[in-house]
Design an enzyme around this catalytic site. Structure first.
Site, mmCIF file in Angstrom:
data_model
loop_
_atom_site.group_PDB
_atom_site.id
_atom_site.type_symbol
_atom_site.label_atom_id
_atom_site.label_comp_id
_atom_site.label_asym_id
_atom_site.label_seq_id
_atom_site.Cartn_x
_atom_site.Cartn_y
_atom_site.Cartn_z
ATOM 1 N N GLU A 1 51.896 -31.962 41.719
ATOM 2 C CA GLU A 1 51.347 -30.607 41.875
ATOM 3 C C GLU A 1 49.945 -30.494 41.296
ATOM 4 O O GLU A 1 49.067 -29.844 41.860
ATOM 5 C CB GLU A 1 52.297 -29.627 41.182
ATOM 6 C CG GLU A 1 52.016 -28.178 41.410
ATOM 7 C CD GLU A 1 53.089 -27.293 40.800
ATOM 8 O OE1 GLU A 1 52.731 -26.208 40.309
ATOM 9 O OE2 GLU A 1 54.271 -27.680 40.797
ATOM 10 N N ASP B 1 56.364 -29.686 40.064
ATOM 11 C CA ASP B 1 57.001 -29.262 38.814
ATOM 12 C C ASP B 1 58.486 -28.921 38.994
ATOM 13 O O ASP B 1 58.897 -28.477 40.074
ATOM 14 C CB ASP B 1 56.261 -28.058 38.229
ATOM 15 C CG ASP B 1 54.912 -28.437 37.647
ATOM 16 O OD1 ASP B 1 54.647 -29.638 37.514
ATOM 17 O OD2 ASP B 1 54.125 -27.529 37.334
ATOM 18 N N ASP C 1 60.546 -26.535 38.668
ATOM 19 C CA ASP C 1 60.967 -25.135 38.673
ATOM 20 C C ASP C 1 60.952 -24.642 40.107
ATOM 21 O O ASP C 1 60.695 -25.407 41.040
ATOM 22 C CB ASP C 1 60.076 -24.281 37.767
ATOM 23 C CG ASP C 1 58.590 -24.400 38.118
ATOM 24 O OD1 ASP C 1 58.268 -24.856 39.239
ATOM 25 O OD2 ASP C 1 57.746 -24.045 37.276
ATOM 26 N N GLU D 1 58.910 -22.622 41.732
ATOM 27 C CA GLU D 1 57.598 -22.721 42.380
ATOM 28 C C GLU D 1 57.333 -24.165 42.806
ATOM 29 O O GLU D 1 56.829 -24.425 43.898
ATOM 30 C CB GLU D 1 56.495 -22.229 41.434
ATOM 31 C CG GLU D 1 56.598 -20.772 41.031
ATOM 32 C CD GLU D 1 56.500 -19.814 42.201
ATOM 33 O OE1 GLU D 1 55.685 -20.057 43.117
ATOM 34 O OE2 GLU D 1 57.254 -18.829 42.225
ATOM 35 N N TYR E 1 57.957 -30.253 29.541
ATOM 36 C CA TYR E 1 57.555 -29.153 30.426
ATOM 37 C C TYR E 1 57.623 -27.821 29.687
ATOM 38 O O TYR E 1 58.600 -27.525 28.996
ATOM 39 C CB TYR E 1 58.469 -29.117 31.653
ATOM 40 C CG TYR E 1 57.982 -28.213 32.748
ATOM 41 C CD1 TYR E 1 56.708 -28.355 33.277
ATOM 42 C CD2 TYR E 1 58.796 -27.207 33.269
ATOM 43 C CE1 TYR E 1 56.253 -27.532 34.285
ATOM 44 C CE2 TYR E 1 58.362 -26.377 34.283
ATOM 45 C CZ TYR E 1 57.082 -26.545 34.793
ATOM 46 O OH TYR E 1 56.638 -25.722 35.792
ATOM 47 N N ARG F 1 57.409 -24.583 30.827
ATOM 48 C CA ARG F 1 57.980 -23.363 31.419
ATOM 49 C C ARG F 1 59.494 -23.538 31.480
ATOM 50 O O ARG F 1 60.026 -24.106 32.421
ATOM 51 C CB ARG F 1 57.400 -23.108 32.815
ATOM 52 C CG ARG F 1 55.925 -22.720 32.777
ATOM 53 C CD ARG F 1 55.395 -22.334 34.146
ATOM 54 N NE ARG F 1 53.994 -21.972 34.070
ATOM 55 C CZ ARG F 1 52.987 -22.823 34.213
ATOM 56 N NH1 ARG F 1 53.244 -24.101 34.462
ATOM 57 N NH2 ARG F 1 51.738 -22.418 34.124
ATOM 58 N N HIS G 1 66.508 -28.076 32.440
ATOM 59 C CA HIS G 1 65.315 -28.312 31.635
ATOM 60 C C HIS G 1 65.711 -28.536 30.182
ATOM 61 O O HIS G 1 66.816 -28.244 29.763
ATOM 62 C CB HIS G 1 64.368 -27.113 31.703
ATOM 63 C CG HIS G 1 63.851 -26.861 33.078
ATOM 64 N ND1 HIS G 1 63.110 -25.752 33.381
ATOM 65 C CD2 HIS G 1 63.962 -27.552 34.224
ATOM 66 C CE1 HIS G 1 62.795 -25.768 34.663
ATOM 67 N NE2 HIS G 1 63.303 -26.856 35.197
#
Length: 807
Positions: free
Chosen positions: A64, A140, A142, A144, A361, A363, A406
């Site tokens: 990304e 990533d 998540d 998104e 990570y 987030r 995560h």
């Protein structure tokens, strides 16, 4: 002869015009031809070329962020090619809603378009994919990131023959073991996560694209409403209302200094009267209690001794990192995420050509630490601090509803201490890494232990209490300090004090107290409140806080959010007409439903249709109301022409304006009395004269309100256009020009009037007193914990002094 000249001129004119037309057509043809050539070039880039045996050995990894390319390349070697999408490559169209909803079936379709300037990026990735043997989508981990992988995967599938060799991989840390393990654990795009992201995007688009135009009609163009930002704004407005309506309650406390037989003293507070809790409501009650206390004899009635343990806090997740970085480092939420992103993607350390990722990570809403990291942290604690600091078992933390795929935010290598890596990082990066590192180590350490001693002192109807606490074992506090939140006042208690000891009263004081209103939200406390109420998610907090400030719905006053008149007006309208949009419980439930979509527990379109049915009905009602006039009548007379004033709504919120506008241009800010009645804000009224003369024409200056707030201008406008600038008495030390007050992004500053030729500036407040030590012409003024401090602006001069004690 004259006629011939005229004809020649006419002919020449026609020729010139014709030439211009031909030239214009040629330019258009060339531009069109160039556009066709460029499109063909882009298409050609995307055309698959026949892959050679050598090409088939190459494996493409699509990430990304381009910042990861160098870090990952060193792990995977020559058989892998790493390319980046540079974020999203597709989105809903920018100039239309891009969502189709079938009224009969409820089926929802989305229209995706390539984001501007991303055609070339897609073409480059597809060209490399067509010549590769395998493709790994590594955006990533998540929602998104999942939709980015889905979008680029769709494009790659157009040129890649063997669709079964397009894989999805995720990793929470950018290390060789994590990346290589991800490739071994390759899977496909998780469509449940994709649908959850789509659901959030659709909800936000429905609200933004259909509510915002109504706000334009009702208030002013350029405004916007957001599904989550509107709730955040409601919380800010609600808190401000609580502060305005708060009525302080008076109370009094009584404190006494008791003298023991060995002349030592103990300070205690009145705890009970007649063995019951009490409340002294006024000074008369307090005086009466003090008079009665002075007549009594006192002795120690009870001593309680116990140990108290204070456990460490869990490792960081996104919201707690944002809060702690704000409170301890002064970082904004946006800055914290920006710095953390760099630490996650990788930075060059000792080897400048080989960046290394430092944290996992950033987030995440998980508090889980991997077994490997727990083992490493425990080994580090044992070796660095000794066995006394290591619990028998690892500490396990959990959070309801967390996406446990995560991990919590932690250092990738606990042996990379802040001291070891700090010298290679920027100041901000080093500070944030140290905070994350210390919290990660501390969360696996032993509890801190305190020895607590409580003494009760009785005399007649009165019982006093003193509580003392001393640290016996620092435990995790050796690494990570926390703010004490003990309710009892910690006082020194004599070691030899015993039950039945007789005590004498040396001094008795009474102290007045008033209840305080709740404080306005800071970035940290607003994020904490949103997380507590289930509003938003880790990846959205920074964007929400940025948006509400960018739209001028709120401003920061001493680092705390305060709603503007515009923010109050928008919030009031949404509360009245679209209650669900600003309903905390409704928004929290919607977040839960989005999580359920991601987990496959509920269908995307079912959630969206349930929302839209009521939203559509409320929207129509709001739209009809918005057609009404934008003014509210008042019973106030215009100070200039005696006609009635109206409350008008403009881009900066509500203001008072004359009903005879444009014949009368009087305006003033709206103020309200204690009962909520509207009145003219005399502080900002354009009619208010001030005791300052115009430097040009000597007329009186008047206070006006402009786009950037209040300012002073000549009352003789438009004949005299003088605008007053506040200035210091001292001259610029560099060029001897005036030093005037200016606005900048951090508030106000003092800068040379000769700018940009002279760039002398003072950021913050000043007092024009000479430094007592170095005789510098001014001192800097700052608010500190102890009160107001004056300090010398010369860094080599160490002069500073508290001039006003904090109350």
């Amino acid at each position: 002869m004259g006629t011939r000249v005229s004809k020649a001129t006419s002919k020449s004119g026609k020729t010139t015009a014709a030439k211009k037309t031909i030239a214009k057509k040629t330019t258009i043809k060339k531009a069109a031809s160039k556009e066709v050539v460029e499109k063909k070039a882009v298409a050609k880039k995307a055309e698959p070329k026949k892959a050679t045996a050598k090409d088939k050995k190459i494996k493409l990894v699509v990430v990304e962020s381009p910042a990861k390319i160098k870090t990952i390349t060193k792990f995977l070697g020559k058989d892998f090619k790493i390319l980046s999408t540079f974020g999203h490559i597709k989105d809903l169209p920018p100039k239309k809603i891009g969502i189709e909803r079938d009224e009969k079936t409820g089926k929802i379709n989305l229209e995706y378009v390539v984001i501007e300037d991303k055609e070339g990026r897609i073409a480059e990735i597809c060209k490399q994919a067509s010549r590769s043997g395998e493709v790994y989508l590594a955006s990533d981990p998540d929602r998104e990131g999942e939709i980015i992988s889905w979008h680029i995967g769709q494009e790659i599938a157009k040129v890649f023959k063997d669709k079964s060799k397009i894989y999805r991989i995720t990793f929470n840390e950018i290390t060789k073991p994590a990346v290589t393990q991800a490739i071994e654990d390759k899977t496909t795009v998780d469509m449940k996560k994709v649908r959850a992201q789509q659901a959030r995007r659709i909800l936000d688009r429905w609200v933004g694209y259909q509510v915002s135009p109504i706000l334009w009609k009702k208030i002013s163009k350029g405004l916007s409403a957001g599904r989550v930002q509107s709730v955040a704004m409601m919380l800010i407005c609600q808190r401000d209302k609580e502060i305005r309506e708060f009525v302080p309650e008076e109370s009094w406390s009584v404190h006494a200094i008791f003298v023991c037989s060995d002349k030592s003293t103990v300070v205690a507070e009145l705890f009970k009267i007649k063995s019951k809790t009490f409340k002294l409501k006024n000074e008369a009650d307090a005086k009466k209690a003090v008079e009665a206390i002075t007549k009594e004899s006192f002795k120690v009635s009870k001593i309680t001794e116990k140990e108290r343990a204070k456990n460490p806090l869990p490792p960081f997740m996104t919201s707690t990192l944002q809060q702690d970085a704000y409170n301890k480092l002064g970082f904004s939420v946006d800055k914290t995420m920006s710095v953390a992103q760099k630490l996650y993607e990788g930075l060059p350390l000792a080897d400048k050509n080989s960046p290394e990722a430092l944290i996992t990570y950033m987030r995440t809403d998980s508090l889980r630490l991997s077994d490997t990291s727990l083992k490493d942290i425990r080994k580090f604690i044992s070796g660095q601090y000794g066995g006394d600091y290591l619990p028998k078992q690892s500490r396990v933390y959990g959070k309801k509803g967390a996406q446990d795929a995560h991990e919590a935010i932690r250092p990738i290598d606990i042996y990379k201490t802040p001291e070891a890596v700090g010298k290679y990082l920027s100041k901000d990066q080093a500070k944030l890494y140290e905070l994350i590192w210390k919290r990660s180590v501390a969360c696996q350490m032993e509890a801190a232990r305190y020895f607590q001693r409580q003494v009760l002192i009785d005399g007649g109807d009165f019982t006093f209490k003193a509580t003392g606490s001393s640290l016996m074992f620092d435990g995790f506090l050796k690494v990570y300090l926390v703010d004490e939140e003990d309710g009892d006042k910690n006082v020194a208690i004599p070691k030899d004090i015993k039950v039945d000891d007789l005590l004498k009263t040396q001094k008795i004081d009474k102290k007045q107290h008033f209840t305080q209103p709740p404080p306005r939200y800071t970035e940290a406390t607003l994020v904490k409140e949103m997380e507590k109420r289930g509003i938003g998610r880790p990846s959205t907090y920074a964007a929400i806080l940025t948006t509400i400030q960018k739209r001028k719905y709120c401003v920061k006053d001493n680092k705390r959010f305060m709603p503007t008149q515009l923010g109050e007006a928008v919030n009031e309208m949404l509360l009245k007409h679209l209650a669900d949009i600003v309903n905390v419980d409704f928004t929290a439930k919607m977040e839960e439903d989005l999580d359920k979509i991601a987990q496959g527990e509920i269908e995307r379109d079912k959630v969206l249709n349930e929302f839209y049915k009521k939203f559509e009905k409320d929207l129509k009602s709001f739209g009809v109301e918005a057609e009404e006039k934008k003014t509210i009548e008042t019973n106030l007379d215009c100070p200039k022409c005696k006609n009635k004033l109206l409350i008008r709504l403009g881009r900066a919120g509500e203001f008072l304006g004359c009903s005879k506008y444009p014949d009368c241009t009087f305006t003033a800010n709206v103020a309200r009395d204690e009962k909520g009645n509207v009145k003219i804000d005399e502080q900002d009224s354009t009619s208010q004269a001030v005791d300052i003369k115009c430097e040009k024409c000597k007329r009186d200056l008047v206070r006006k309100v402009g786009r950037f707030g209040p300012f002073l201008a000549c009352s003789g406008y438009p004949d005299c256009k003088y605008i007053h600038q506040e200035s210091l008495k001292m001259k610029c030390p560099q060029c001897k020009s005036k030093i005037v007050k200016r606005k900048w992004r951090g508030g106000t500053m003092w800068g040379c009037s000769g700018y940009p030729d002279c760039k002398f500036a003072i950021f913050g407040d000043v007092v024009e007193n000479k430094c007592p030590e170095c005789k510098a012409p001014y001192l800097l003024v700052s608010k500190v914990k102890d009160g107001i401090k004056h300090r010398c602006a010369d860094k080599e001069c160490k002069y500073e002094k508290i001039v006003e004690q904090a109350s």
